[in-house]
Design a protein around this motif. Structure first.
Motif: not given
Length: 426
Positions: A185-191, A226-233, A235-238, A398-401
């Motif tokens: 997808t070209g995003v960097t925050y998922g790494r 923490e880095q992995y879980l922030v990346a996951r957050y 990727m899901f939201t964005q 932060q996981a809002k519906p």
């Protein structure tokens, strides 16, 4: 059980792992089955390429990647546990490689429209597909069932560790798809640092058995997780829950539901042979054969969408054209039931079926549920990471519906009705 080696190692050049290594004969044989090769014709991210144009990688690529993560992880764990039994390795490799074998075309959107579940199909294919079942049974007659049970958390398994490595908050599936989807997808925050993740993992024995029962993390590795879980957050939201992607899924569901209805009414002139069993059945998980299921892929559906642009039903013509030419539905935050009823009336006055053109979408967005798969060894005892990390604790809040209304913005009466309600809300 003895796992034979290939005469020569096979490698796949990969954008995430550089090389994917295959040394075991049974792994190579599984890769070359018809059911596994079908995954080349199913995109990993469904309709996401209509939002992120690079997201055209396949479930074939991801499945190989999940296998490679498992292979590397077991190699790292051998520093603590060098005598890994062949039957453990066989189940671990097969479960990682085949974990997505049951996905249908466009995955989750297809499942919602047709009423199937890929988890059940994964288990059925492993047990019932002649090629896959024979390859596993040749190693051990119980192996097809043992691998299939890994994905069913209601069933006991011989090696609970493998289930954790396949389906937990920190598993080989997620570790591959986050990196792979970020690249595509070209995003960097998922790494995140995969190699570092391996180095902070240790096998942990909770009984006297020869095989460890779980994986724990060293305290020094909390920041890596923490880095992995922030990346996951992110990727899901964005990415995964991007409103345009949800909208393209909605449109695909509308097409399939409309075509299925027309087929059952005898008003659909073109139906691909591979799609007929799905349109006939109300319970495809029980009523279709494995051969019928794996005959369907995204090339079949895309060909159908092209043909359905020329059907007699104007709604199916319009919906198919919208999907093929990316004229997606627009969206707003859910304006309330009264607003929805008014918008339905506006569609009806235009002679359009509200069920075909309007969708209310609610997603719970449960990114971080049970953290039993992410535990840190503190004082000799595994501790849930949420108790040790303020960052992880904050992410859980932060996981809002998601609650949105999707509608065709290019119909003036509908657009005006939505605009009136949005203005009232402001």
């Amino acid at each position: 059980m003895k796992l034979s080696l290939l005469p020569e190692e096979k490698v796949f050049k990969d954008p995430v792992h550089d090389y994917i290594h295959v040394r075991k004969q049974f792994v190579w044989d599984l890769i070359n089955t018809r059911a596994f090769q079908r995954l080349r014709r199913i995109k990993q991210m469904g309709t996401s390429d209509l939002t992120f144009h690079g997201a055209v990688h396949t479930r074939f690529a991801h499945s190989l990647g999940a296998y490679e993560v498992m292979r590397k992880l077991l190699n790292y764990l051998s520093r603590f546990w060098s005598d890994q039994p062949d039957d453990f390795v066989a189940v671990a490799y097969a479960a990682a490689l085949l974990h997505d074998i049951g996905h249908g075309p466009f995955s989750h959107a297809f499942e919602k429209a047709i009423g199937s579940r890929h988890e059940e199909w994964t288990q059925r294919i492993i047990r019932e597909d002649e090629e896959i079942a024979a390859i596993l049974a040749e190693l051990d007659p119980s192996l097809p069932d043992e691998v299939a049970r890994v994905y069913d958390k209601t069933q006991p398994v011989r090696y609970p560790l493998i289930r954790q490595l396949i389906a937990s908050q920190l598993d080989v599936d997620r570790m591959d798809y986050l990196l792979r989807d970020a690249v595509s997808t070209g995003v960097t925050y998922g790494r995140f640092e995969l190699e570092r993740m391996f180095r902070i993992m240790e096998p942990h024995w909770e009984d006297e058995g020869d095989v460890p029962t779980t994986i724990v993390l060293r305290p020094s590795g909390i920041h890596t997780v923490e880095q992995y879980l922030v990346a996951r957050y992110f990727m899901f939201t964005q990415v995964y829950l991007h409103p345009n992607t949800i909208g393209s899924d909605v449109l695909l569901e509308k097409i399939l539901r409309r075509a299925r209805r027309l087929y059952r009414e005898g008003r659909l002139s073109f139906v691909p042979r591979a799609l007929v069993p799905f349109f006939r059945s109300d319970a495809p998980n029980r009523e279709l054969t494995v051969s019928e299921y794996i005959a369907l892929d995204e090339t079949v559906l895309m060909a159908a969408f092209h043909e359905w642009q020329h059907e007699a039903d104007p709604v199916l013509v319009d919906l198919s054209s919208r999907f093929l030419h990316r004229r997606l539905f627009q969206y707003v935050d859910f304006p309330g039931e009264e607003a929805v009823e008014e918008i339905k009336d506006a569609l009806a006055r235009e002679g359009l079926d509200p069920d075909a053109y309007l969708a209310v979408v609610r997603r719970d967005n449960k990114l971080f549920g049970d953290f039993s798969g992410v535990r840190v060894l503190v004082g000799g005892q595994p501790v849930d990471i949420v108790e040790l990390s303020d960052i992880v604790h904050a992410l859980r809040q932060q996981a809002k519906p998601i609650h949105k209304l999707y509608y065709p913005d290019d119909i003036p009466a509908v657009r005006d009705a939505v605009a009136r309600w949005v203005a009232r809300g402001e």
